[in-house]
Design an enzyme around this catalytic site. Structure first.
Site, short mmCIF file in Angstrom:
data_model
loop_
_atom_site.label_atom_id
_atom_site.label_comp_id
_atom_site.label_asym_id
_atom_site.label_seq_id
_atom_site.Cartn_x
_atom_site.Cartn_y
_atom_site.Cartn_z
N CYS A 42 -5.49 -9.68 8.35
CA CYS A 42 -5.55 -9.59 9.80
C CYS A 42 -6.96 -9.16 10.19
CB CYS A 42 -4.53 -8.56 10.29
SG CYS A 42 -4.85 -6.90 9.66
N HIS A 71 -3.63 -2.21 0.97
CA HIS A 71 -2.58 -2.13 -0.05
C HIS A 71 -2.60 -3.38 -0.90
CE1 HIS A 71 -0.54 1.06 2.58
NE2 HIS A 71 -1.09 1.63 1.53
N HIS A 103 -5.82 2.62 9.39
CA HIS A 103 -4.79 3.46 10.03
C HIS A 103 -5.37 4.56 10.89
CE1 HIS A 103 -2.11 1.46 7.38
NE2 HIS A 103 -2.40 2.15 6.30
N CYS A 125 -8.95 0.50 12.70
CA CYS A 125 -8.81 -0.77 13.43
C CYS A 125 -8.95 -0.51 14.94
CB CYS A 125 -7.45 -1.38 13.13
SG CYS A 125 -7.18 -2.88 14.09
N GLU A 155 -0.88 6.27 10.03
CA GLU A 155 -1.33 5.95 11.39
C GLU A 155 -0.69 6.92 12.39
OE1 GLU A 155 -0.87 1.83 12.71
OE2 GLU A 155 -0.70 2.54 14.76
N THR A 192 1.07 0.67 15.82
CA THR A 192 0.72 -0.74 16.07
C THR A 192 1.67 -1.74 15.42
OG1 THR A 192 -0.83 -0.58 14.24
CG2 THR A 192 -1.75 -0.38 16.46
N CYS A 220 0.37 -4.25 17.94
CA CYS A 220 -0.52 -5.37 17.60
C CYS A 220 0.36 -6.49 17.04
CB CYS A 220 -1.51 -4.87 16.55
SG CYS A 220 -1.93 -6.07 15.31
N SER A 248 2.40 -3.04 -0.57
CA SER A 248 2.11 -3.39 0.82
C SER A 248 3.44 -3.53 1.57
CB SER A 248 1.34 -4.72 0.87
OG SER A 248 1.49 -5.31 2.14
N ASN A 250 4.06 -4.41 4.59
CA ASN A 250 4.24 -5.61 5.41
C ASN A 250 4.51 -6.84 4.54
OD1 ASN A 250 1.67 -7.48 5.55
ND2 ASN A 250 0.89 -5.40 5.46
S1 SF4 Z 1 -3.48 -2.87 14.01
FE1 SF4 Z 1 -3.07 -5.03 13.64
S2 SF4 Z 1 -5.10 -5.92 13.25
FE2 SF4 Z 1 -5.29 -3.71 13.07
S3 SF4 Z 1 -5.02 -3.35 10.88
FE3 SF4 Z 1 -3.02 -3.06 11.84
S4 SF4 Z 1 -2.03 -5.08 11.64
FE4 SF4 Z 1 -4.22 -5.38 11.27
#
Ligand code: SF4
Length: 311
Positions: A42, A71, A103, A125, A155, A192, A220, A248, A250
């Site tokens: 991303c 990760h 994060h 980010c 985060e 996010t 996000c 990871s 995600n």
């Molecule tokens: S906020 Fe969105 S763009 Fe930023 S690191 Fe996390 S997933 Fe990626």
């Protein structure tokens, strides 16, 4: 509900390139191998890695990251070979450069390291930074701050640092301390990677309770885009290969979502783990990847699949 789409938000996800059809689909004899429309790094991860590269080139040495920069064990291992350490605690660093990952962290963490003359490079980010600023603004304006997010996620720990001691962290509407918030001015910020549905249910639960409700939608959509693309793909293919670090969250979630749609779903960290037996009888094979998977690993997986299919 105010969204994070204002001037402070920085780069927009609409800019995130989809894979072109040409890059997305290859053939191996009769078999088609298709990569998900959104797959791999991303915006925030790509930016953090670029910042790390710049630190390796020009920042004070030694260079360390506060937690793994992404990760993905392959990438972290490659950085380690180039002298980039991973530390869990800023106090483990007594000289050189400390990189804050996507994060983000509480302001006290950055302040503490800088007071010890550590060169802190901030790779938070920009989308996370918006949530941090909103949390601080709510605290300063006297709102009771609610952070919607996973309690143990770094985060969220960073957001708590901006929101102040009185902030409440909830993972879902059921966790809201309704009586404590009743009649108050309540402000909400969101980790996010939360889902819109979870935010909607928290906002709906707070609306009749709060005297005033201000919700900053700081979600996000990079994660959602990858999940939707992987699910679309899962519905069209005979086998799904999800590539990315097992640590990871995600990527693991992508594998879980795909498996619910197509039971022949396999989560691999590298192309070397692929097994020919997984592909028996498959005419269409899908490849999906989380936000921390490098393009090189996606490409290596596609190439290995082509070879296994005799292409
Ligand atoms: S906020 Fe969105 S763009 Fe930023 S690191 Fe996390 S997933 Fe990626």
């Amino acid at each position: 509900m105010e969204t994070a789409g204002g001037a402070e938000r920085g780069p927009r996800y609409d800019d995130e390139p989809e894979r072109s059809q040409e890059l997305r689909e290859v053939r191996a004899g009769d078999v088609r191998i298709v990569v998900a429309r959104y797959a791999g790094y991303c915006y925030g991860v790509e930016r953090a890695l670029r910042i790390t590269e710049e630190a390796i080139e020009g920042a004070e040495k030694p260079v360390a990251t506060l937690g793994p920069i992404i990760h993905n064990p392959t990438v972290v291992g490659q950085l380690a070979e180039r002298g980039v350490d991973v530390v869990d605690d800023p106090d483990e660093v007594d000289s050189g450069t400390l990189i804050v990952r996507t994060h983000g962290v509480a302001p006290s963490v950055v302040g503490g390291a800088r007071s010890r003359r550590i060169n802190v490079v901030d790779a938070t980010c920009p989308f996370v930074a918006v949530a941090q600023r909103k949390a601080a603004a709510l605290r300063e304006a006297g709102y009771a701050v609610v952070i919607l997010g996973e309690r143990d996620h770094p985060e969220v720990a960073g957001l708590e640092g901006f929101a102040g001691d009185g902030a409440v962290v909830v993972e879902e509407a059921r966790g809201l301390p309704v009586e404590r918030l009743r009649g108050k001015r309540v402000g909400v910020v969101v980790q996010t990677t939360q889902t819109q549905a979870n935010l909607a249910s928290v906002a709906a639960a707070l609306a009749p309770v709060a005297r005033e409700l201000l919700v900053y939608n700081t979600i996000c959509d990079a994660t959602e885009k990858r999940q939707n693309a992987a699910c679309e793909l899962g519905a069209e293919v005979d086998v799904v290969v999800v590539v990315g670090g097992r640590n990871s969250a995600n990527t693991a979630r992508l594998a879980q979502l795909c498996r619910a749609i197509e039971s022949r779903t396999y989560h691999i960290e590298s192309a070397a783990e692929l097994e020919a037996g997984w592909l028996t009888g498959a005419r269409r094979i899908g490849v999906a990847a989380g936000a921390s998977t490098p393009d090189a690993e996606i490409d290596a997986t596609v190439k290995a699949l082509q070879e296994l299919c005799g292409g």
